[in-house]
Each structure stands twice: as structure tokens, then as C-alpha cells.
Write an enzyme that holds these catalytic residues in place. Structure first.
Site, mmCIF file in Angstrom:
data_model
loop_
_atom_site.group_PDB
_atom_site.id
_atom_site.type_symbol
_atom_site.label_atom_id
_atom_site.label_comp_id
_atom_site.label_asym_id
_atom_site.label_seq_id
_atom_site.Cartn_x
_atom_site.Cartn_y
_atom_site.Cartn_z
ATOM 1 C CE LYS A 111 -4.458 0.675 0.262
ATOM 2 N NZ LYS A 111 -5.561 -0.181 0.126
HETATM 3 P P1 NAD Z 1 -13.025 7.391 -3.145
HETATM 4 O O1 NAD Z 1 -11.979 8.429 -3.234
HETATM 5 O O2 NAD Z 1 -13.462 6.967 -4.556
HETATM 6 O O3 NAD Z 1 -14.381 7.833 -2.353
HETATM 7 C C1 NAD Z 1 -14.304 7.940 -1.213
HETATM 8 C C2 NAD Z 1 -15.835 8.504 -0.681
HETATM 9 O O4 NAD Z 1 -15.861 8.458 0.798
HETATM 10 C C3 NAD Z 1 -16.088 9.832 -1.140
HETATM 11 O O5 NAD Z 1 -17.511 9.845 -1.234
HETATM 12 C C4 NAD Z 1 -15.918 10.674 0.104
HETATM 13 O O6 NAD Z 1 -16.620 11.980 -0.054
HETATM 14 C C5 NAD Z 1 -16.314 9.864 1.303
HETATM 15 N N1 NAD Z 1 -15.615 10.166 2.415
HETATM 16 C C6 NAD Z 1 -14.464 10.353 2.748
HETATM 17 N N2 NAD Z 1 -14.312 10.619 4.095
HETATM 18 C C7 NAD Z 1 -15.273 10.502 4.675
HETATM 19 C C8 NAD Z 1 -16.110 10.727 6.145
HETATM 20 N N3 NAD Z 1 -15.234 11.148 7.037
HETATM 21 N N4 NAD Z 1 -17.288 10.450 6.197
HETATM 22 C C9 NAD Z 1 -18.140 10.007 5.125
HETATM 23 N N5 NAD Z 1 -17.662 10.024 3.837
HETATM 24 C C10 NAD Z 1 -16.432 10.122 3.709
HETATM 25 O O7 NAD Z 1 -12.448 5.985 -2.539
HETATM 26 P P2 NAD Z 1 -12.769 4.450 -2.821
HETATM 27 O O8 NAD Z 1 -11.878 4.117 -3.885
HETATM 28 O O9 NAD Z 1 -14.347 4.634 -2.928
HETATM 29 O O10 NAD Z 1 -12.522 3.952 -1.498
HETATM 30 C C11 NAD Z 1 -13.287 3.910 -0.462
HETATM 31 C C12 NAD Z 1 -12.971 2.932 0.726
HETATM 32 O O11 NAD Z 1 -12.713 1.420 -0.011
HETATM 33 C C13 NAD Z 1 -11.507 3.043 1.252
HETATM 34 O O12 NAD Z 1 -11.407 2.422 2.446
HETATM 35 C C14 NAD Z 1 -10.458 2.319 0.372
HETATM 36 O O13 NAD Z 1 -9.487 1.914 0.983
HETATM 37 C C15 NAD Z 1 -11.486 0.873 0.051
HETATM 38 N N6 NAD Z 1 -11.476 0.272 -1.073
HETATM 39 C C16 NAD Z 1 -11.224 0.930 -2.377
HETATM 40 C C17 NAD Z 1 -11.019 -0.021 -3.561
HETATM 41 C C18 NAD Z 1 -10.972 0.552 -4.935
HETATM 42 O O14 NAD Z 1 -10.941 -0.285 -5.716
HETATM 43 N N7 NAD Z 1 -11.123 1.739 -5.032
HETATM 44 C C19 NAD Z 1 -10.892 -1.704 -3.192
HETATM 45 C C20 NAD Z 1 -10.927 -1.969 -1.931
HETATM 46 C C21 NAD Z 1 -11.178 -1.172 -0.933
#
Ligand code: NAD
Length: 450
Positions: free
Chosen positions: A113
């Protein structure tokens, strides 16, 4: 939201607590002296200082990290996040979970990561591009198609991955460098299905759990109420896919707040509104929710898909869902886990619920190495196979742990007489045990070098 001062929210400590809970159930992990420590400790940690010229001419010095947790099953694999909370501990915990996730999903990668501590909403596109380029240049040969392969995560996307690729490729001319990073745009060696892969995988896991009776009380998704925290890559696609599968998505939120409609939101409308205004909040005809209120609305399935440590010992007593499905990494603290378990709320853990992204990243990597591309249907078929298998493995492991619970308890008490009684085996413990046993078998067959 105020969190109790007594709860330890350090992500690395949370990853360790989850690991420790699985060790007593993991065959031979304690038998081979020191193996548990070796498996848990990160292999390599890189910290880089990134001076970046901002649009106003000011030189801001950012800090970036890349942690390779384990490479015994293959090169490192894991996202890059841009967020103010990025620390070495956070990135290390996330890299550790990637190791278990890749092992459980059975893709030939270890965990990694990376992240840069910055505040994306305050950055221009040009500033974000300069940060990305400087970060990738600073990592040098710590990353690469057979060393460690980045992907998108919080506040990074296909565009960011295109800059990662371009920077890496400028530094390694004359080679096919496409496999150095995944989650790229389709025109630049990206894979069909990658954009929605994490949400697609999550939906597949839930559908399969329901089909095999792993979620008692659920017969399907038709009319099932769902609340989702986060409306980014994972949250937005989950909202759309669950809604298409017949569920009623009653609440969604983002960093600015949330919206609620007990009859189910029109997700296409929410998407248009979020695109136009930058947030889901204030969609006409919906009830506003305070930032974390989404976690407490009445619903059958709650999907935290934003950031870590959102469901804590403080708010877990107020969660009203029957099932919590972790789209985000580490959204539930160990204290909350205990409370949810006592309240009969099932938690489908991150390492089982959200590997869809890394699975399709693996497909992208394979396509890039072979300089080819697969059809959407092929990606979807292979993803479904991987997610179902991972789910079956976790259910079988949990059944084994439940059946042998007294035996595990007695064996552990014999080695560690002063330890408290073992926790009842949850899906999180079972998922960790299944992943750890795969990693242990690899460590055993490779041996300790030299
Ligand atoms: P992203 O940046 O596309 O979206 C994040 C979202 O969370 C946004 O809508 C943002 O406004 C919201 N957010 C941020 N802080 C917040 C808070 N304090 N309270 C409420 N909402 C909040 O990110 P993503 O890629 O969707 O990732 C989201 C989660 O999923 C992370 O934990 C990431 O590690 C995990 N994840 C992502 C992937 C991927 O393929 N993108 C894969 C596995 C896990």
C-alpha cells in the site's frame, strides 16, 4: 462524532488485534516458533519527501509512503491513497490487509500500500499530477511489474494511475511497462470491469452468501434496505449495483453529509446531483443526514465504503442493520466488532467483501503482460468464480473453527495459560485463518532464506 478516549483507533494496532485473534485457530502457526511474527511484520517500508511546486509558486513539501508487507506469494499489490490521515502505521496496516486479501482471493500477489499525506479537495488537477509524478519518481525501483504494483484507492483514480504509468514508463524506456500499475484508463491498458470491480465483487459475495444460507433471514436482495457510507468508487457503484439487483438503497453519504429516503433513493438522480454539485447532500425530496448518521439508519445491510474506523465502540450500539458489509478497509474497530457480535449483527469483513478490485487488477496485470485484452464477459465470469470461491473457503473455515472450538480452546490454553478465553469464530476470524494458512503453507514450502 466523538469517540471514546479508551478505544485504540491506530490502524496498525487494529490489524494486529485481528491477526492475534486468528492465530490460535491457525494450524501450526504457533507450532513453528516465530512464524507468526514473521508473517505479520512488513517486509519493506519506504518514506519519501516530496517537494512540489504549487500553482501559486509556493513549494510544499509532502510526505509519501510505500509499504511492501509480504512478497512470498508474488509481487506486492495495493492502492495509492491521497489523504490527510496518511501515516506509516495506516499504510502498513492497509498493506497487511492486502496480503491476507490477496491470499484469500487466491491471486498471486503479496500485500502493499502507498499514500501521500495531502488534502485532495484543496489541490488542483495540475498539483495532483505533480505530486503523483514526484512520488512515483521518488519510489524509483521500489515499484515495478514484478516488484510492487500500485492501483487506485482513496482520492486516486484511473487518471492518477495514467500519471503513475507515464512517470514509471519515462523512467524505464524501451519496455512494456503497462503491468507496473493497474486501474488504468481503458485506452491505456486498463481492464474491462476494473472501475466497478470492488462493488461488483462485494455484491457477488453477498449474493453468494445468501444463496448458500450464510446470511440467515435473507432470501434474496429484492426489497432489502441498504445504507451506504461513502459515494466514491466503491460506494457509488455499490449503490447502483444493489439498486439494480432489486434492493432499496435508503441512505447514502459522503464527506459533506448524507441523504435518506425510506422508500429507496433513485440512484441515477443521486449520481446526477453529485456530479453537478460535488456532493450527494441536499438532493430535493430527501431527508438530510449528519455526516455519520448514515451508519445508524434502520436498514438490513449497512455498507461502510468511505474510510477506516467509522463503526466504533461508541456508535456500534446504535447500528440498526442486520449485516455490516465492509466495502472500506478497516471501517469497524475491534471494540465495535465485539458489540456487533453480541447484538447478533453479522460483519462481512473487508478482506472477504472488497477484494473484487484487486482480483480485476490481477486480470489487468495478466492482460498487460501478454499485451492482450479480454472481453467484459470473460472478466465478469472469472471475477464471479474468484469471489464465490473465497466466500466458500471462509464459510468452510468458519464451520471448521466452530466444530473444533473446544479443541482449539484447550490447545491454546495449554500453550498460553494466562490468555483470556478464545473469541467465538466470526467471519473475520475465519477469513484471516484461511488467508494465514495459505501464507503459512507458502512460507513453509519456500523455507527461511538462506
Ligand atoms: P473514493 O475516494 O473514490 O471515495 C471515497 C468516498 O468517501 C467519497 O464519497 C468521500 O466523500 C467519502 N468520505 C471520505 N471521508 C469521509 C468521511 N469522513 N465520512 C463520510 N464519507 C467520507 O475512495 P474509494 O476508492 O471508493 O475507497 C473507499 C474505501 O474503499 C477506502 O477504504 C478504500 O481503501 C476501500 N477500497 C477501495 C477499493 C478500490 O478499488 N477503489 C478497493 C478495496 C477497498
Amino acid at each position: 462524532m466523538s469517540k471514546p478516549a479508551t478505544e485504540d483507533l491506530n490502524l496498525y494496532h487494529i490489524a494486529k488485534a485481528q491477526f492475534d485473534a486468528a492465530v490460535p485457530f491457525t494450524t501450526k502457526l504457533e507450532g513453528w516458533r516465530g512464524l507468526a511474527e514473521w508473517l505479520f511484520r512488513p517486509e519493506r517500508m519506504v518514506e519519501v519527501t516530496l517537494p512540489v511546486e504549487m500553482d501559486d509558486g509556493y513549494v510544499h513539501t509532502f510526505t509519501g509512503y510505500r509499504v511492501l508487507h509480504d512478497s512470498s506469494r508474488g509481487p506486492g499489490k495495493g492502492g495509492i491513497r491521497f489523504h490527510p490521515s496518511v501515516t506509516e502505521d495506516e499504510v502498513t496496516a492497509l498493506a497487511t490487509w492486502m496480503t491476507w486479501k490477496c491470499a484469500l482471493a487466491d491471486v498471486p500477489f503479496g500485500g502493499a500500500k502507498g499514500g501521500v499525506r495531502c488534502d485532495p479537495p484543496t489541490l488542483s488537477v495540475r498539483e495532483k499530477r505533480r505530486i503523483t509524478r514526484r512520488y512515483i519518481a521518488a519510489l524509483g525501483d521500489s515499484i515495478g511489474p514484478h516488484r510492487d504494483i500500485p492501483a487506485p484507492d482513496l482520492y486516486t483514480d484511473a487518471q492518477t494511475m495514467a500519471w503513475v504509468y507515464d512517470t514509471y514508463s519515462m523512467m524505464h524506456p524501451g519496455k512494456n511497462n503497462l503491468a507496473a500499475v493497474t486501474g488504468k484508463p481503458l485506452d491505456l491498458g486498463g481492464s474491462e470491469g476494473r472501475e466497478a470491480a470492488t462493488a461488483t465483487g462485494l455484491l457477488l459475495v453477498i449474493q453468494h452468501l445468501i444463496a448458500v444460507g450464510g446470511l440467515p433471514g435473507f432470501n434474496g436482495l429484492n426489497g432489502v434496505t441498504v445504507a451506504i457510507q461513502g459515494f466514491g468508487n466503491v460506494g457509488n457503484h455499490c449503490a447502483r449495483l444493489f439498486s439494480q439487483a432489486g434492493a432499496a438503497v435508503v441512505a447514502v453519504s459522503d464527506v459533506a453529509g448524507g441523504i435518506f429516503d425510506p422508500n429507496g433513493l433513485d440512484i441515477a438522480r443521486v449520481e446526477v446531483h453529485a456530479k453537478e454539485t460535488g456532493s450527494v447532500v441536499q438532493l430535493p425530496g430527501t431527508k438530510p443526514l449528519a455526516t455519520n448518521e448514515v451508519l445508524e439508519v434502520p436498514c438490513a445491510i449497512l455498507i461502510p465504503a468511505a474510510i477506516e474506523t467509522q463503526i466504533t465502540a461508541e456508535n456500534a450500539p446504535r447500528v440498526q442493520a442486520a449485516v455490516v458489509v465492509e466495502g472500506a478497509n478497516g471501517p469497524t474497530t475491534p471494540g465495535a466488532d465485539e458489540i456487533l457480535q453480541q447484538r447478533g449483527i453479522t460483519v462481512v469483513p473487508d478482506i472477504l467483501a472488497n477484494p473484487g478490485g484487486v482480483v480485476v487488477s490481477y486480470f489487468e496485470w495478466v492482460q498487460n503482460l501478454a499485451n492482450t485484452s479480454w472481453a467484459d464477459e470473460e472478466v465478469a465470469r472469472l471475477l464471479e468464480e474468484k469471489m464465490r470461491r473465497a466466500t466458500d473457503v471462509v464459510l468452510a473455515t468458519r464451520a471448521r473453527l466452530v466444530d473444533g472450538f473446544e479443541r482449539y480452546q484447550a490447545a491454546w490454553a495449554a500453550v498460553r495459560p494466562d490468555d483470556p478465553p478464545l473469541p467465538r469464530p466470526t467471519l473475520r476470524i475465519a477469513a484471516h485463518v484461511a488467508a494465514l494458512e495459505r501464507c503459512r503453507r507458502v512460507a513453509e514450502s519456500r523455507g527461511v532464506w538462506p
